[in-house]
Structures are given as structure tokens and as C-alpha cells.
Enzyme design. Structure first.
Site, PDB file in Angstrom:
ATOM      1  N   ASP A 387       0.825  -1.198   0.000  1.00 40.62           N
ATOM      2  CA  ASP A 387       0.000   0.000   0.000  1.00 40.62           C
ATOM      3  C   ASP A 387       0.872   1.265   0.000  1.00 40.62           C
ATOM      4  OD1 ASP A 387      -2.325   1.438   0.196  1.00 40.62           O
ATOM      5  OD2 ASP A 387      -2.493   1.249   2.372  1.00 40.62           O
ATOM      6  N   HIS A 389       0.378   5.857  -0.291  1.00 39.40           N
ATOM      7  CA  HIS A 389      -0.431   7.031  -0.564  1.00 39.40           C
ATOM      8  C   HIS A 389       0.459   8.129  -1.095  1.00 39.40           C
ATOM      9  CE1 HIS A 389      -2.958   4.692   2.183  1.00 39.40           C
ATOM     10  NE2 HIS A 389      -3.897   5.107   1.369  1.00 39.40           N
TER      11      HIS A 389
END
Length: 645
Positions: A387, A389
Site C-alpha cells: 500500500d 499514498h
RNA sequence: GCCUACAUAGCUCAGACGGUAGAGCACUUCCUUGGUAAGGAAGAGGUCACCGGUUCAAAUCCGGUUGUAGGCUCCA
């Protein structure tokens, strides 16, 4: 007599009397085609073979070998099955029976439990109806006519469907013998055209997928244009079962589950190696693509989840730690990393010079999934993602997306995924943020996709409430589709957390967030990749990369030296020390899907060599130990794919 | 969560009619010291998922719970 001109797909033109049917067009082309034909596409519309053609048009004849033709056959087979069920159980009520890819189903309200024996009985009845070769006839009905017809036959679900068809639309029904079904069509011209089919399984479903409605029995089946294709399909399903990741995970000792923690996988030592290699691979890309890895908490006070919107939108999927003393001090175990990353972002003032800021996190996530949806590693309650961002300015979105596509391509090339589908999901009805920035973002995404030469489908209204997204799907051994990569734009979270940066005019601005995971969940990825490769992992991912097989116990010491030499270069090597003959050791290693087998006997020990046997290649002869180590190291470092993929 | 089905040794599976458990592989030990997919012998291993009921007696019949599978809905 007037004639019409029918243009065939190859551009040639057939001239026939007006009122000829597509079947006659097919006959004029050849008897084989006429025999195989199931429907026709005339000026882009799929129609029955027995519809008279009155004017010039383009035509192509569909056979079960075309996707659309196969769909017609499957759909007609669904009708045949419904016909058989109604013959056996006249009180049964039909709901809907569509074609899927390679399969069909029919949802039926039936008192009788559908046991395997009953399935055979239905199948036998279908055979009988096929042999009887009933003509399949289409009728166009007015709404009241249709409602009356199906009401008279007790088909309550059909009546409900009819009541919802808008007045102007054509309502058609197809009949074969004494069976009649509401259907848009098209269908094969007679039941004798359906010969190669099999009923596969049963399950249950709710009318309209709503659990408040009646429970219906769903029967799945398949149908093909020839015996051979049917057998190929059935054989493929058998093979697929063998590569089910749940079975491979057990056989190869990679992971297990325990009833005490349902859907929380236990990775055994070998599975953990695969897991960690995947993480290392992604880290190497992070270095190349300018990501910074972070470590964030597992548990947060619920305040955070209220602020992020998860409390409102996602609470039923969250593990909550309650505090009896003080409801204000409840905690939530993180289901996603994003809110934690916004806290790192806002830990200090940010300048436009720092953007894009790409924060990567392999943190473990927990999501309480409903028990019925759990499945092996592909659907679990505890997992971690590759993951990250990305915090960037609105102007930077395009470049970031482009860079992500390059990264995705690099990743998929390493794993050999070719059958990939890409979808762009756009603004749903309930969305946050102003429509203009949505429109802008959607244009950026679709333009970037087009520029990068990526084929994609638009899924209108399927975006997340906080932004549009691009998803990549690949298929598992059972042809089920799984989402791996997801790239999501987010205008909402920066707003909710009041994220800002100072631009080059000393003005405060709001950054955009991009949520992205390429492998998706590592758990799911391992499951899907196990099925993709049938457990035959490339050398760099194989838990045991090389196994040394001494010909007799006299060679145990030399085998130990070989193992040590390999391990000193970080090659995962083991020795099979069992008191077994070499054939048995080879067999064991083959079953364990170990890519490299090194046989050592007297000859090898004297010349300081090993006899190499590669899986799928067999005996490759003796090689100097030093030379072998170099070539294996190179293969591992390059993450070369195995030659069977 | 809902529907349907299933749950016997580490794995794959036998165990009509209720009388208290068996095979193959794997495992351990011994014999064998072998050259590219199974050498031989012996041994150990199960509160028959869990809880309750019926019965003189339950792996077997009944109810519940949990887990698993295939669907429905949802999703990385």
C-alpha cells in the site's frame, strides 16, 4: 420477386430473395455453417435464424465458437433445463436464467431439494427434450397479453418482471413444446440443436439478490457446440481444482488456517519466504520510483475513524476494542492505512517542494468480513497490502498516474500476467467534492490510460465516494476474476484532515491523495499467483530454491559442503538427508516443486561439481559448483520467470 | 449475515441395519548404500469438529454451536 443484398463479414455480398432467413443465408454459404449456426447479427442486432430478412443489411452468422453465439447456446440450454424442471415439477416457478461466460444458471422456486441424483434426472429429461427436437418459436406479446399468459401459468416472478417492462418495449416469449418462457432472445431454432451440455452444481440465491425475498434454487450448467469442446471444458475444471491455492498451500506447507482465528492465515516458514520476497521486490521498486516506507500504528482512538469517515461508512467491517468505563476511549484496529498516513503528512508544514510525497506501508490491516464471503487466502480478515499514498498537487496527478502505469507494467511483466482487464470507475451518485474536480480527474485518468496505450472499460458510477479509480483484474485458475492493482484518487481525505501545503506564492493549498496498491493484498496475491503458476514458482520466489540429493549416505558430507556454498551466496538450499534411493529423493523434490535439484555422487565429489536437474527440463549434466552458483544468482537477481509460465 | 451441503489419523478416503474404528500415502525405527519420479520390514498415530438429547449401547439417529465449501450480497 425482389431481392436483398446481404453483406458478409469478409465484405462479399450474397443476393437472396426478400424474406429469406439468416439460416438460408448460412445455407448459401455452406452446410457446415448452417449446421453450426445458432443466431445471426444483422446490422449489429442479434436475432433468431428464422426471422425473415426484408432489406439490405450486413450479416454475420453466429456459431457456438463466437462469444455471442456461445451466449445464445448457453441461454437456450438454460431454457431447456427450465423446460425439463417444469416437466418433472409442474409447480416449479421460474425466476431468471441468464448465460454467463461458459456457463448458465436458472433460478427456480422449487420445494424439492436439488440433490446430485435430481440433477442427473433433470439432465436425462433435458436429453429427452433435445431428442424430441421441439421447434423453438418466438412470439411478440402486448403487456396485458404477456401478464395474462404467465399469470395463467402460475409464473409469479415472470409476471413481476413483465409489470416492470416499460410500455413501449417489445415483450417476447419463446416456446418449445408445451413450455414457454419470457425472453428477449435470440435462441436456437430447435431443442435438437442443444446436444453437448452438463449440469454442474446447485446453490441458492434470493429473488433479485435481496435476502428479504424468497430463496430460490439456482442450478448451474454448461453447454458447447461439440462433444470435444464440452470435454475440454470439463477437463479444464478438473485441472483447475488441482491448482486450487488452498490445496497447494497445504501440500507445499506454505500456510494454514485454524478455527480459533477464522480467515486469519498462518504463514508457515515456506509461505513466509514467499511473502517476504514479494515485499522485497516491491521495496526495490519503491527505491526506483521514489517512495518512502513508513511504519504506522495498528490501533487508533475512534476519533480518527470518525474524522476519516470510516466510522460512518466502514464501521461494520472494523474490529473495535470497547472500553466499558469510557465510550470516548474506544479504539479501532486499522482496516486501511490512509488516515495514519495523513497524520504523518500533517506532522509538519509541507512545502510544494516536498511533493509528490509517496508514503508506502506494509502494515497489517484487519477487516471484519462477513463469514459467508471468506475463502482461502483470496478473502481474509487479516492481511497487508503493498500500500502507498501519494500526496501531490492537482497538477501532478497526470505524471503520477503515468509513473504508476510504468510501475504496474514492470510488476506484471515479472509475474507474467497477460490476461489483464482494466476498468475506470467514475463518479457515483453519492460523491464527495465538487463535480468539476471529479470531471477533471476522470479526464486525466482516461487520457493517461489512452496515452499509455492501455485498453480499458469505463464503469460509470462505480467509483468510490471520495474519487474515481482505475482497477486491474486478473483471473484465477477457476476463471474467477480478482482485483489486484487499484489506483484511486481521493479529494475527500485531504479535506477531512485539513491537509495543506504552501505553494510557490506562499499560499496554502490542498493536496490530492492517490491511494494505490499494485499487488493488492499480499495474501490474495499469493493465492492468485499460486493458482496462476500451479505452485511452480520462479526461482527467486521458490521457498527452497535448490535441494542437494546425495546418491548415498557416503556423500552426505559433500552434500553439506554444496549446501553451505550455495547458502553463503544467499541461495536457499537444503539437503535431502533421508535414507532413500535417488529416484525417491527426486520424486519427492519434484512433488515439492523445487526448481533446482543437485545430484551428488562419487563422480561429482571428486571433480567438485554437481549434476543439475531442473524441474521441467530434466537432467542437465554436471556443472562446476562455482559456475552453478553464478548462474543461479543471476537468475535470482533478475527475477527471471520460470520457463513453464 | 442469509441459503444449501459437508466435517472420521498430518493428507486422500472406507466404515449397510446404532454394538464402541480401518486402508493407502506421510511419520518413527531397523535392514539396505543405491545414479535422475516410489527398495524392504516393523512400529507409532484417532475424546470419529464441539455441546446436548434419544437409547442398555451413538462415528452412525435428533437438536444446537463452530468451521469449511459453493452461491447471494459485499470487497483488497
Amino acid at each position: 420477386m425482389t431481392h436483398i443484398q446481404m453483406t458478409l463479414p469478409d465484405g462479399s455480398i450474397k443476393e437472396l430473395p426478400a424474406g429469406s432467413t439468416p439460416l438460408e443465408v448460412a445455407e448459401s454459404i455452406g452446410p457446415r455453417l448452417a449446421h453450426d449456426a445458432v443466431a445471426a447479427v444483422v446490422d449489429g442486432v442479434t436475432i433468431d435464424l428464422n426471422v425473415p430478412l426484408e432489406r439490405d443489411a450486413t450479416i454475420s452468422i453466429l456459431t457456438p465458437r463466437d462469444e455471442r453465439g456461445h451466449e445464445v447456446l448457453l441461454h437456450s440450454t438454460a431454457h431447456l433445463m427450465a423446460h425439463a424442471v417444469k416437466t418433472l415439477f409442474p409447480q416449479a416457478k421460474l425466476a431468471i436464467g441468464p448465460a454467463l461466460e461458459e456457463r448458465f444458471y436458472y433460478d427456480i422456486e422449487l420445494e424439492e431439494p436439488v440433490t446430485p441424483e435430481l440433477l442427473e434426472k433433470i439432465e436425462a429429461e433435458m436429453k429427452r427434450l433435445s431428442d424430441a427436437d421441439y421447434r423453438v418459436e418466438r412470439r411478440v406479446l402486448s403487456q396485458p397479453e404477456a401478464a395474462q399468459l404467465f399469470k395463467g401459468r402460475g409464473e409469479d416472478y415472470k409476471v413481476e418482471i413483465i409489470s416492470e417492462i416499460s410500455a413501449g418495449d417489445t415483450i417476447s416469449a419463446y416456446s418449445q413444446g408445451d413450455f414457454i418462457d419470457l425472453c428477449r432472445g435470440p435462441h436456437v431454432t430447435s431443442t435438437g440443436r442443444i446436444k453437448y451440455f452438463k449440469l454442474l452444481s446447485t446453490s441458492s440465491a434470493y429473488w433479485r439478490g435481496d435476502e428479504r425475498n424468497n430463496v430460490l434454487q439456482r442450478i448451474y450448467g454448461t453447454a458447447w457446440g461439440s462433444r470435444k469442446e464440452l470435454n475440454t471444458y470439463l477437463h479444464r475444471q478438473e485441472e483447475a481444482k488441482k491448482r486450487d491455492h488452498r490445496k497447494l498451500g497445504r501440500d507445499l506447507d506454505l500456510f494454514s488456517f485454524h478455527a480459533i482465528a477464522p480467515a486469519h492465515p498462518f504463514f508457515h516458514p515456506k509461505g513466509t519466504i514467499i511473502y517476504n520476497e514479494l515485499v522485497e521486490f516491491m521495496r526495490s521498486l519503491y527505491f526506483k520510483y521514489g517512495y518512502d516506507e513508513v511504519i504506522t500504528p495498528q490501533i487508533f482512538g475512534v476519533e480518527l475513524w470518525k474524522k476519516s469517515g470510516h466510522w460512518e461508512h466502514y464501521r461494520e467491517h472494523m474490529y473495535i476494542i470497547a472500553d466499558d468505563e469510557d465510550p470516548e476511549r474506544w479504539k479501532g484496529v486499522k482496516p486501511m492505512n490512509c488516515p495514519g498516513h495523513t497524520l504523518i503528512y500533517s506532522a509538519k508544514h509541507r512545502s510544494y517542494r516536498e511533493l509528490p510525497l509517496r508514503l508506502a506501508d506494509f502494515g497489517r490491516l484487519h477487516r471484519f468480513e462477513k463469514s459467508g464471503v471468506l475463502s482461502g487466502l483470496t478473502r481474509v480478515r487479516s492481511f497487508s497490502q503493498d500500500d502507498a499514498h501519494i500526496f501531490c498537487t492537482p497538477e501532478q496527478i497526470g505524471a503520477e498516474i503515468q509513473s504508476l502505469f510504468a510501475m504496474v507494467q514492470e510488476v506484471y511483466a515479472v509475474f507474467g500476467f497477460e490476461d489483464v482487464e482494466v476498468k475506470l470507475s467514475t463518479r457515483p451518485e453519492k460523491s464527495m467534492g465538487d463535480p468539476e474536480s471529479w470531471d477533471k480527474a476522470e479526464v486525466i485518468l482516461s487520457d493517461t490510460l489512452t496515452q499509455s496505450g492501455i485498453n480499458f472499460q469505463v464503469e460509470a458510477g462505480e467509483g468510490a465516494f471520495y474519487g474515481p479509480k482505475i482497477d486491474y483484474f486478473i483471473r484465477d485458475a477457476l476463471n474467477r476474476r480478482w482485483q489486484l492493482t487499484t489506483i484511486q484518487l481521493d479529494f475527500s481525505l485531504p479535506e477531512r484532515f485539513g491537509l495543506t501545503y504552501i505553494d510557490d506564492h506562499s499560499q496554502e493549498q490542498r493536496p490530492v491523495m492517490i491511494h494505490r496498491a499494485l499487488l493488492g493484498s499480499l495474501e490474495r496475491f499469493i493465492g492468485v499467483y499460486l493458482e496462476h503458476t500451479a505452485g511452480d514458482f520462479p526461482l527467486w520466489l521458490a521457498p527452497v530454491q535448490a535441494i542437494v540429493l546425495p546418491v548415498s549416505e557416503k556423500r552426505l558430507e559433500y552434500a553439506g559442503q554444496v549446501k553451505k556454498a550455495l547458502r553463503s551466496r544467499r541461495i536457499r538450499a537444503e539437503v535431502d538427508q533421508r535414507d532413500e534411493k535417488i529416484g525417491a529423493k527426486i520424486r519427492q523434490s519434484e512433488l515439492g516443486k523445487i526448481p533446482v535439484m543437485l545430484i551428488v555422487g562419487e563422480k561429482e565429489e571428486q571433480s567438485n561439481t554437481v549434476s543439475v536437474r531442473r524441474r521441467h527440463q530434466g537432467d542437465l549434466g554436471a556443472v562446476a559448483l562455482t559456475e552453478l552458483i553464478e548462474s543461479l544468482s543471476e537468475e535470482i537477481d533478475n527475477r527471471t520467470r520460470s520457463n513453464t509460465q
